[in-house]
Design a protein around this motif. Sequence first.
Motif, PDB file in Angstrom:
ATOM      1  N   UNK A 101       0.836  -1.280   0.072  1.00 38.45           N
ATOM      2  CA  UNK A 101       0.111  -0.135  -0.072  1.00 38.45           C
ATOM      3  C   UNK A 101       0.896   1.247   0.022  1.00 38.45           C
ATOM      4  N   UNK A 102       1.793   1.478   0.814  1.00 37.61           N
ATOM      5  CA  UNK A 102       2.806   2.450   1.037  1.00 37.61           C
ATOM      6  C   UNK A 102       3.541   2.767  -0.175  1.00 37.61           C
ATOM      7  N   UNK A 103       4.138   1.800  -0.455  1.00 40.59           N
ATOM      8  CA  UNK A 103       5.084   2.003  -1.910  1.00 40.59           C
ATOM      9  C   UNK A 103       4.207   2.380  -2.958  1.00 40.59           C
ATOM     10  N   UNK A 104       3.078   1.860  -3.258  1.00 41.62           N
ATOM     11  CA  UNK A 104       2.474   2.276  -4.472  1.00 41.62           C
ATOM     12  C   UNK A 104       1.603   3.456  -4.210  1.00 41.62           C
ATOM     13  N   UNK A 105       1.274   3.887  -3.042  1.00 41.57           N
ATOM     14  CA  UNK A 105       0.580   5.185  -3.009  1.00 41.57           C
ATOM     15  C   UNK A 105       1.752   6.259  -3.105  1.00 41.57           C
ATOM     16  N   UNK A 106       2.921   6.217  -2.437  1.00 39.14           N
ATOM     17  CA  UNK A 106       3.857   7.009  -2.428  1.00 39.14           C
ATOM     18  C   UNK A 106       4.250   7.363  -3.851  1.00 39.14           C
ATOM     19  N   UNK A 107       4.471   6.034  -4.656  1.00 38.07           N
ATOM     20  CA  UNK A 107       5.091   6.099  -6.082  1.00 38.07           C
ATOM     21  C   UNK A 107       3.831   7.217  -6.803  1.00 38.07           C
ATOM     22  N   UNK A 148      -4.593  11.640   0.591  1.00 38.63           N
ATOM     23  CA  UNK A 148      -3.993  12.194   1.830  1.00 38.63           C
ATOM     24  C   UNK A 148      -2.803  12.962   1.788  1.00 38.63           C
ATOM     25  N   UNK A 149      -1.983  12.305   0.960  1.00 38.80           N
ATOM     26  CA  UNK A 149      -0.459  12.960   0.946  1.00 38.80           C
ATOM     27  C   UNK A 149      -0.390  14.185  -0.233  1.00 38.80           C
ATOM     28  N   UNK A 150      -1.478  13.890  -1.101  1.00 37.84           N
ATOM     29  CA  UNK A 150      -1.373  15.011  -2.178  1.00 37.84           C
ATOM     30  C   UNK A 150      -0.992  16.459  -1.797  1.00 37.84           C
ATOM     31  N   UNK A 151      -1.761  17.086  -1.142  1.00 35.47           N
ATOM     32  CA  UNK A 151      -1.641  18.581  -0.535  1.00 35.47           C
ATOM     33  C   UNK A 151      -0.226  18.768  -0.179  1.00 35.47           C
ATOM     34  N   UNK A 152       0.341  17.961   0.760  1.00 35.72           N
ATOM     35  CA  UNK A 152       1.829  18.179   1.215  1.00 35.72           C
ATOM     36  C   UNK A 152       2.846  17.991   0.034  1.00 35.72           C
ATOM     37  N   UNK A 192      15.031  15.147 -13.175  1.00 30.26           N
ATOM     38  CA  UNK A 192      16.177  14.947 -12.666  1.00 30.26           C
ATOM     39  C   UNK A 192      16.661  16.523 -11.825  1.00 30.26           C
ATOM     40  N   UNK A 193      16.363  17.320 -11.948  1.00 29.88           N
ATOM     41  CA  UNK A 193      16.871  18.500 -11.395  1.00 29.88           C
ATOM     42  C   UNK A 193      16.305  18.616 -10.012  1.00 29.88           C
ATOM     43  N   UNK A 194      15.073  18.213 -10.075  1.00 33.22           N
ATOM     44  CA  UNK A 194      14.185  18.285  -8.868  1.00 33.22           C
ATOM     45  C   UNK A 194      14.376  17.168  -7.968  1.00 33.22           C
ATOM     46  N   UNK A 195      15.034  16.318  -8.180  1.00 33.72           N
ATOM     47  CA  UNK A 195      15.288  14.855  -7.401  1.00 33.72           C
ATOM     48  C   UNK A 195      15.499  15.286  -5.881  1.00 33.72           C
ATOM     49  N   UNK A 196      16.612  16.068  -5.582  1.00 29.50           N
ATOM     50  CA  UNK A 196      16.559  16.275  -3.956  1.00 29.50           C
ATOM     51  C   UNK A 196      15.097  16.399  -3.448  1.00 29.50           C
ATOM     52  N   UNK A 197      14.448  17.406  -3.998  1.00 30.59           N
ATOM     53  CA  UNK A 197      13.299  17.550  -3.361  1.00 30.59           C
ATOM     54  C   UNK A 197      12.161  16.444  -3.586  1.00 30.59           C
ATOM     55  N   UNK A 198      12.242  15.690  -4.581  1.00 29.26           N
ATOM     56  CA  UNK A 198      11.540  14.623  -4.851  1.00 29.26           C
ATOM     57  C   UNK A 198      11.824  13.627  -3.831  1.00 29.26           C
ATOM     58  N   UNK A 199      13.181  13.320  -3.540  1.00 29.35           N
ATOM     59  CA  UNK A 199      13.581  12.308  -2.573  1.00 29.35           C
ATOM     60  C   UNK A 199      13.146  12.773  -1.138  1.00 29.35           C
ATOM     61  N   UNK A 200      13.172  13.930  -0.789  1.00 24.18           N
ATOM     62  CA  UNK A 200      12.704  14.583   0.580  1.00 24.18           C
ATOM     63  C   UNK A 200      11.110  14.166   0.622  1.00 24.18           C
ATOM     64  N   UNK A 247       6.571  11.280   2.657  1.00 26.45           N
ATOM     65  CA  UNK A 247       5.458  10.554   2.374  1.00 26.45           C
ATOM     66  C   UNK A 247       5.530   9.014   3.008  1.00 26.45           C
ATOM     67  N   UNK A 248       6.373   8.609   2.786  1.00 24.63           N
ATOM     68  CA  UNK A 248       6.682   6.967   3.217  1.00 24.63           C
ATOM     69  C   UNK A 248       6.530   6.975   4.753  1.00 24.63           C
ATOM     70  N   UNK A 249       7.198   7.818   5.471  1.00 23.43           N
ATOM     71  CA  UNK A 249       7.127   7.617   6.841  1.00 23.43           C
ATOM     72  C   UNK A 249       5.684   8.079   7.296  1.00 23.43           C
ATOM     73  N   UNK A 250       5.155   9.017   6.957  1.00 17.64           N
ATOM     74  CA  UNK A 250       3.784   9.439   7.263  1.00 17.64           C
ATOM     75  C   UNK A 250       2.750   8.214   6.872  1.00 17.64           C
TER      76      UNK A 250
END
Lengths: 283, 315
Positions: A84-90, A156-160, A197-205, A210-213
């Motif tokens: 659930x978490x991996x697919x939702x986060x992706x 749930x995680x879309x706004x953030x 690619x340029x946004x990768x640092x932000x995307x990783x964050x 999202x994973x933890x929440x």
Amino acid sequence: MADTLAERAPLPRFFSRGALALVLGIYTFYTLGPFLWLMTMSVRTTAEISTDHYAFPKKFHWEQFRIAWIDSDFATYFWNSTIVVVSAVAVVTLFGAAAAHALARYRFRGNRAVYGILFSSIIFPPQITLISLYQILVDYNLYNSLLGLTLVYVSLQLPLTVYLLEGFFARIPQDLFDAAKIDGYGDLEIFRRIVLPIGMPAIATTLILNFIQLWNEFLFAVVLITDPDKRTLPVGIRAFMGDHFQDIGMIATGVMISVIPVIIVYVFFSEKLIRGMTAGAIK
Amino acid sequence: MTTTSMSSDASGGAANASSLADPRRASWWVLAIFLFPALAVYVGLTAYPAFRTFYDSFFTIEGLDATFVGLDNYRALMSDETFWVSVRNTFIWSFVAPVLDVATGLLLALALYAGVPFARFLRVAWFTPVLLSYVVVAILWTWIYNYDWGVVNLVLRALGLDALVTSWLGNPNTALAALIVTHAWKWAGFNMVVCLAAIHSLPSEVLEASELDNCGWGAKLRYVIVPMLRPTLLNLYILAFIGKMKIFDLVWIMTQGGPLWATETVSTYVYKRAFNWNTFDLGYPSAIASVWFVVVCGAVIILNRLLATRERLEY
């Protein structure tokens, strides 16, 4: 050491150095103590724990983890949570990044209105959607299914996600996009080959956050899942605790199973994670 | 492969030229591709359910039967004592507890800023509880508050303060406070890292000037650091406030709103009425949720105005 400390900032005068160290030591024990205690209990049997709750494990009962994993169904909960978490986060990262890019880059009527609408739901109390989502998922046969829970988690995680990524994407220099246009890149290629690619640092964050929440999410999971085979870890642990209230050792082991992935993520990405959680709260 | 650039070439030089002239414009279908998935999720899984909850609040809904009852649910709500108790508890929690969170966070951040040894380790250690789920935190603290072998009572007994020993979660007088402490334990680290980042981003000239003026720590804190951190601290307060208006998990696992509604919050009450009691009516809890939605949004807007932070909020 003492020299550099004195240079950086003098410590409060009303506190002697020793008193400060003592206070901070106690506070550190206060934050880490319960967690360390949990770790010791997870490798002790309930019988051992009952004789002395705070003893260091004499013998490490690693088989507790095997018992929890296989006999107490924590493997099922763990994999359900993972799916659930991996697919939702992706999904939420892809959808959120696309929307954030459009909102950060293009001028169009209603841009800020769309952003405001997507972002404002961040303050909604969950009950406003909870009861209806239950009814809607029942209507569409998605109640008690991992797919249904995944869809809800995406929302749930879309706004953030949109909020964090929009802030970052807006800071990518426009020159890059102008150059890409001149090179004949289409809008979708720009997104795929430049923004991602340029946004990768932000995307990783965002991914980590999202994973933890979602890994820790409880309310929607407990309402939308009743089938024991489909429980996620938080719901599974809670159910196990309900049935085996006295079995402290096994509860502790189950809790550790749910905490370990979070700790692993934290060990590798603590800086990114802390930065992500503080982003926006500052300024 | 390159359909997008092909099509813009094919559609002629004019379109291409205009997109070059203003690269911040895009055709509507490009925008649609980027925005549609997110908006579809928003409309289907946030906006529609929210409207449906409002709509449902005018009905009594038992299974598939919905009976229109007008404002009856809201009238019943006004005289529902449990609801008012839960509102009171939630408000205590929302207004008081954030002060505790933010103050602890600020003090911890100042300690790190003052350059205590092992600052790096301490920061990571203090932040750890933020990452634990409410389920984990709730279970741990249920044990910590255990009457017979919980560490709180053990310490009290060891200090000879047997009179203070109590069943912390079972005693209506202490249950809410016990939960608030637990919640602060989880969130102090978050406030700490935000405060620390904000302190580090303060202009160093001001801090240096205050040091040149031989300004003591107390005065520095009061006249320099806190006023300059005002926007951050207020933001943190509002964030904590929003979080506490929604509080559910911790309460549900530790006390289920008991004993005697001492820790009942609006969230747990909605959950009980909708899914836990055998009342099988989804209309009434919808009315509570609707009222609470208005209260939360209103409170956030008012706080934002009152505290006049122009900064953007994060969840």
